[in-house]
Design a protein around this motif. Structure first.
Motif, PDB file in Angstrom:
ATOM      1  N   ARG A  71       0.845  -1.174   0.000  1.00 55.40           N
ATOM      2  CA  ARG A  71       0.000   0.000   0.000  1.00 55.40           C
ATOM      3  C   ARG A  71       0.884   1.229   0.000  1.00 55.40           C
ATOM      4  O   ARG A  71       1.749   1.384   0.832  1.00 55.40           O
ATOM      5  CB  ARG A  71      -0.900  -0.001   1.243  1.00 55.40           C
ATOM      6  CG  ARG A  71      -1.890   1.133   1.263  1.00 55.40           C
ATOM      7  CD  ARG A  71      -2.857   0.937   2.408  1.00 55.40           C
ATOM      8  NE  ARG A  71      -3.874   1.981   2.427  1.00 55.40           N
ATOM      9  CZ  ARG A  71      -4.919   1.955   3.216  1.00 55.40           C
ATOM     10  NH1 ARG A  71      -5.092   0.944   4.046  1.00 55.40           N
ATOM     11  NH2 ARG A  71      -5.801   2.927   3.203  1.00 55.40           N
ATOM     12  N   SER A  72       0.668   2.112  -0.964  1.00 54.92           N
ATOM     13  CA  SER A  72       1.470   3.320  -1.055  1.00 54.92           C
ATOM     14  C   SER A  72       0.586   4.525  -0.905  1.00 54.92           C
ATOM     15  O   SER A  72      -0.521   4.561  -1.410  1.00 54.92           O
ATOM     16  CB  SER A  72       2.190   3.379  -2.409  1.00 54.92           C
ATOM     17  OG  SER A  72       1.258   3.379  -3.450  1.00 54.92           O
ATOM     18  N   SER A  73       1.076   5.519  -0.188  1.00 51.01           N
ATOM     19  CA  SER A  73       0.294   6.748  -0.072  1.00 51.01           C
ATOM     20  C   SER A  73       0.605   7.622  -1.263  1.00 51.01           C
ATOM     21  O   SER A  73       1.754   7.795  -1.635  1.00 51.01           O
ATOM     22  CB  SER A  73       0.654   7.470   1.231  1.00 51.01           C
ATOM     23  OG  SER A  73       2.009   7.805   1.244  1.00 51.01           O
ATOM     24  N   VAL A  74      -0.435   8.163  -1.868  1.00 50.99           N
ATOM     25  CA  VAL A  74      -0.271   8.983  -3.047  1.00 50.99           C
ATOM     26  C   VAL A  74      -0.922  10.326  -2.799  1.00 50.99           C
ATOM     27  O   VAL A  74      -1.665  10.520  -1.847  1.00 50.99           O
ATOM     28  CB  VAL A  74      -0.910   8.295  -4.278  1.00 50.99           C
ATOM     29  CG1 VAL A  74      -0.138   7.066  -4.649  1.00 50.99           C
ATOM     30  CG2 VAL A  74      -2.361   7.952  -4.011  1.00 50.99           C
ATOM     31  N   ASP A  75      -0.626  11.276  -3.672  1.00 53.88           N
ATOM     32  CA  ASP A  75      -1.133  12.632  -3.490  1.00 53.88           C
ATOM     33  C   ASP A  75      -2.651  12.670  -3.431  1.00 53.88           C
ATOM     34  O   ASP A  75      -3.242  13.482  -2.740  1.00 53.88           O
ATOM     35  CB  ASP A  75      -0.637  13.535  -4.630  1.00 53.88           C
ATOM     36  CG  ASP A  75       0.868  13.721  -4.571  1.00 53.88           C
ATOM     37  OD1 ASP A  75       1.428  13.518  -3.471  1.00 53.88           O
ATOM     38  OD2 ASP A  75       1.464  14.066  -5.594  1.00 53.88           O
ATOM     39  N   SER A  76      -3.299  11.786  -4.184  1.00 54.58           N
ATOM     40  CA  SER A  76      -4.756  11.812  -4.235  1.00 54.58           C
ATOM     41  C   SER A  76      -5.382  11.221  -2.993  1.00 54.58           C
ATOM     42  O   SER A  76      -6.570  11.333  -2.772  1.00 54.58           O
ATOM     43  CB  SER A  76      -5.255  11.030  -5.458  1.00 54.58           C
ATOM     44  OG  SER A  76      -4.916   9.676  -5.333  1.00 54.58           O
ATOM     45  N   SER A 264      -9.032  10.014   1.812  1.00 58.72           N
ATOM     46  CA  SER A 264      -9.910  11.115   2.227  1.00 58.72           C
ATOM     47  C   SER A 264     -10.539  11.828   1.040  1.00 58.72           C
ATOM     48  O   SER A 264     -11.714  12.203   1.082  1.00 58.72           O
ATOM     49  CB  SER A 264      -9.122  12.109   3.080  1.00 58.72           C
ATOM     50  OG  SER A 264      -8.003  12.619   2.357  1.00 58.72           O
ATOM     51  N   LEU A 265      -9.781  12.003  -0.037  1.00 58.76           N
ATOM     52  CA  LEU A 265     -10.318  12.697  -1.202  1.00 58.76           C
ATOM     53  C   LEU A 265     -11.326  11.838  -1.964  1.00 58.76           C
ATOM     54  O   LEU A 265     -12.076  12.354  -2.785  1.00 58.76           O
ATOM     55  CB  LEU A 265      -9.179  13.129  -2.126  1.00 58.76           C
ATOM     56  CG  LEU A 265      -8.232  14.191  -1.552  1.00 58.76           C
ATOM     57  CD1 LEU A 265      -7.131  14.512  -2.549  1.00 58.76           C
ATOM     58  CD2 LEU A 265      -8.996  15.457  -1.192  1.00 58.76           C
ATOM     59  N   GLU A 463      -9.542  12.915  -7.839  1.00 56.16           N
ATOM     60  CA  GLU A 463     -10.360  14.112  -7.641  1.00 56.16           C
ATOM     61  C   GLU A 463     -10.581  14.921  -8.909  1.00 56.16           C
ATOM     62  O   GLU A 463     -11.393  15.855  -8.913  1.00 56.16           O
ATOM     63  CB  GLU A 463      -9.728  15.010  -6.566  1.00 56.16           C
ATOM     64  CG  GLU A 463      -8.451  15.718  -6.993  1.00 56.16           C
ATOM     65  CD  GLU A 463      -7.206  14.865  -6.870  1.00 56.16           C
ATOM     66  OE1 GLU A 463      -6.099  15.397  -7.019  1.00 56.16           O
ATOM     67  OE2 GLU A 463      -7.341  13.643  -6.605  1.00 56.16           O
ATOM     68  N   LYS A 464      -9.919  14.555 -10.011  1.00 50.94           N
ATOM     69  CA  LYS A 464     -10.111  15.258 -11.274  1.00 50.94           C
ATOM     70  C   LYS A 464     -10.953  14.456 -12.266  1.00 50.94           C
ATOM     71  O   LYS A 464     -11.257  14.949 -13.354  1.00 50.94           O
ATOM     72  CB  LYS A 464      -8.760  15.588 -11.901  1.00 50.94           C
ATOM     73  CG  LYS A 464      -7.910  16.549 -11.071  1.00 50.94           C
ATOM     74  CD  LYS A 464      -6.596  16.847 -11.768  1.00 50.94           C
ATOM     75  CE  LYS A 464      -5.737  17.807 -10.942  1.00 50.94           C
ATOM     76  NZ  LYS A 464      -4.437  18.090 -11.598  1.00 50.94           N
TER      77      LYS A 464
END
Length: 520
Positions: A71-76, A264-265, A463-464
């Motif tokens: 599991r990697s955390s990404v900007d989104s 969260s997003l 989110e886009k």
């Protein structure tokens, strides 16, 4: 078990064979058709021409494929999982506490709470565990000394009005093996058309023949499809022992999706009640490229082309494909896709549906405008090759007799990709990241469970991403087996849940459009 494990490697991890890849050259013989050794599609039908025999065990459970839980955390804020050749089932083993409750028909506490951002993952995990438990409960079910009859599938053809959305006509001219099963649900498993059927001549210690369940007629008559090796040895007076193995691919993918949809997003897709959308007042009917579109349909098309990210836009209307053609809903989606394609040079569009037949027809409806080279039809690895329409095959990728995906570079360049909900995971496993697609269309989402729909959104939206979800009132998934899962919401689709919540239940035209249930 190397034969069976090889199949699951393709299904879960996109494994490859050392054979030349095919795209643009449909693999048909001179007589127009070519047999396939084994095919399993999202519609649950497999090739009957050459089924290999199943090794040793008479009651094999579905082999457990693999995934690396990296599991990697990404900007989104959206989680990612990387497929590898490890054990996917070991990640989603039913917790003992949940299993003990379900075994006693006690409802897990989380299912008594309202669905919310804080309960979402555990809520759907519990529903999926209930489905898993049902499969485990019936995995050793067996019928003994059963007479098998041969029936033509066309005898049981349903009318268009009564036909389930998940069924197709592509096997109606084939010979099926038919046998009776108990009418009382407590005495036999709930069977679905994606399940495996194993038959072995009674009293003989030989490997069973494997088939694919095609349909259950009037709750008591099972129709299954087998290969030539079975028919070659079958005699009218022969009796068989029968067992089943339940297809768990969708369950495992659903578990992954529910876990991944926790950024969260991502909440703007799951619980969009706090989202605002700027009101576009200048809606012009001149945008329509289809002469049969009425005013409401034209407005829906225009709104779709002006979307800029979440929340999803809902279209409530007839299922997108009926009687072999696009409905009003289907025409709106087609028109919107074509307009986006024409006006947005950098667009990347993903179209998902519950069934292969809907995806195939949609691709065909776009070919008059969008070049074949700019569209890709992603398939489950072992969808039956013979079941793919001849004009669709050039838009597919296959190696030998198995469907695959092109390289990440080529995959990234397609303007339009079409697949079923669960098969969209293959696109992610090839390296396509959330946010690659500017637009995602979830067609007939009312016919799928919410976790199945999340397979697309959790791994491919950010989110886009502009998302459009279509559905029909009163339509729901037919794939839920567990009584607890049925009673506590697994049959309620993502489409229906959104439609009943804010801002959609206010009938705001900026969020939802209702279309009449008839053709133009």
């Amino acid at each position: 078990m190397s034969w069976f494990l090889g199949i699951l490697k393709f299904i879960f991890g996109g494994g490859e064979e050392n054979e030349t890849s095919g795209r643009r050259n449909p693999p048909y013989s001179d007589n127009g058709r070519k047999s396939v050794n084994l095919g399993v599609s999202n519609s649950g039908v497999a090739d009957s021409s050459k089924f290999p025999r199943v090794p040793n065990s008479f009651t094999p459970t579905t082999s457990q494929s693999s995934i690396s839980h990296n599991r990697s955390s990404v900007d989104s804020g959206i989680s990612h999982y990387i497929v590898a050749d490890k054990d996917i089932a070991s990640i989603y083993v039913i917790p003992d506490s949940i299993k003990d409750m379900i075994k006693k028909d006690i409802v897990p506490e989380v299912l008594k709470k309202p669905l919310s951002p804080s309960t979402y993952r555990d809520y759907f995990a519990a529903l999926l565990y209930a489905e898993d438990f049902y499969v485990e409960k019936w995995c050793n079910f067996c019928l003994s000394n059963v007479n098998l009859e041969l029936h033509k599938a066309s005898i049981y053809k349903k009318s268009n009005k009564s036909k389930n959305l998940d069924e197709s006509d592509e096997h109606e001219d084939k010979m099926m093996v038919a046998f009776q099963i108990d009418l009382i649900p407590e005495k036999r498993p709930f069977l679905l058309s994606r399940d495996f059927v194993f038959v072995r001549p009674s009293g003989k210690n030989v490997e069973p023949f494997q088939g694919i369940l095609y349909r259950v007629v009037k709750s008591t008559l099972v129709l299954a499809e087998f290969g030539y090796d079975f028919y070659a040895q079958h005699a009218e007076n022969c009796k068989y022992d029968i067992s089943f193995s339940f297809n768990r691919v969708c369950l495992k993918r659903s578990h992954q999706a529910v876990t991944a949809a926790m950024g969260s997003l991502f909440q703007s897709f799951l619980f969009p009640d706090q989202i605002e959308r700027i009101n576009n007042t200048a809606l012009s009917s001149s945008f329509s490229s289809h002469l049969n579109l009425g005013r409401d349909q034209t407005m829906a098309t225009t709104l779709i082309t002006r979307l800029t990210g979440p929340p999803p836009f809902l279209i409530e209307g007839p299922v997108c494909v009926s009687a072999g053609r696009l409905s009003k809903t289907g025409l709106v989606i087609r028109d919107a896709v074509l307009k986006i394609y024409r006006t947005s040079p950098r667009c990347r569009i993903l179209i998902n549906a519950p069934t292969n037949s809907t995806c195939d027809l949609f691709l065909r409806s776009l070919t008059d405008v969008i070049p074949e080279s700019e569209m890709f039809r992603a398939n489950a690895a072992f969808r039956e090759l013979d079941g793919v329409p001849y004009d669709i095959l050039p838009s597919c990728e296959y190696k030998g007799e198995c469907f695959t995906c092109p390289s990440l570079t080529e995959l990234s360049n397609f303007k339009v990709i079409l697949s079923t909900f669960v098969s969209s995971f293959r696109i992610h496993s090839e390296g396509i990241q959330p946010g690659h697609f500017s637009h995602i269309f979830l067609l007939d989402a009312s016919s799928a469970t919410e976790p199945e729909t999340m397979v697309t959104l959790a791994f491919l939206a950010d989110e886009k991403t502009s998302v459009v979800v279509t559905g029909a009132l009163g339509n729901s998934s037919g794939w839920v087996r567990s009584d607890i899962a049925r009673r506590y919401g697994l049959k309620k689709s993502y489409f229906q849940r959104l439609l009943e919540s804010k801002p959609y239940n206010n009938l705001d035209g900026m969020f939802v459009m209702h279309l009449a249930d008839d053709y133009p």
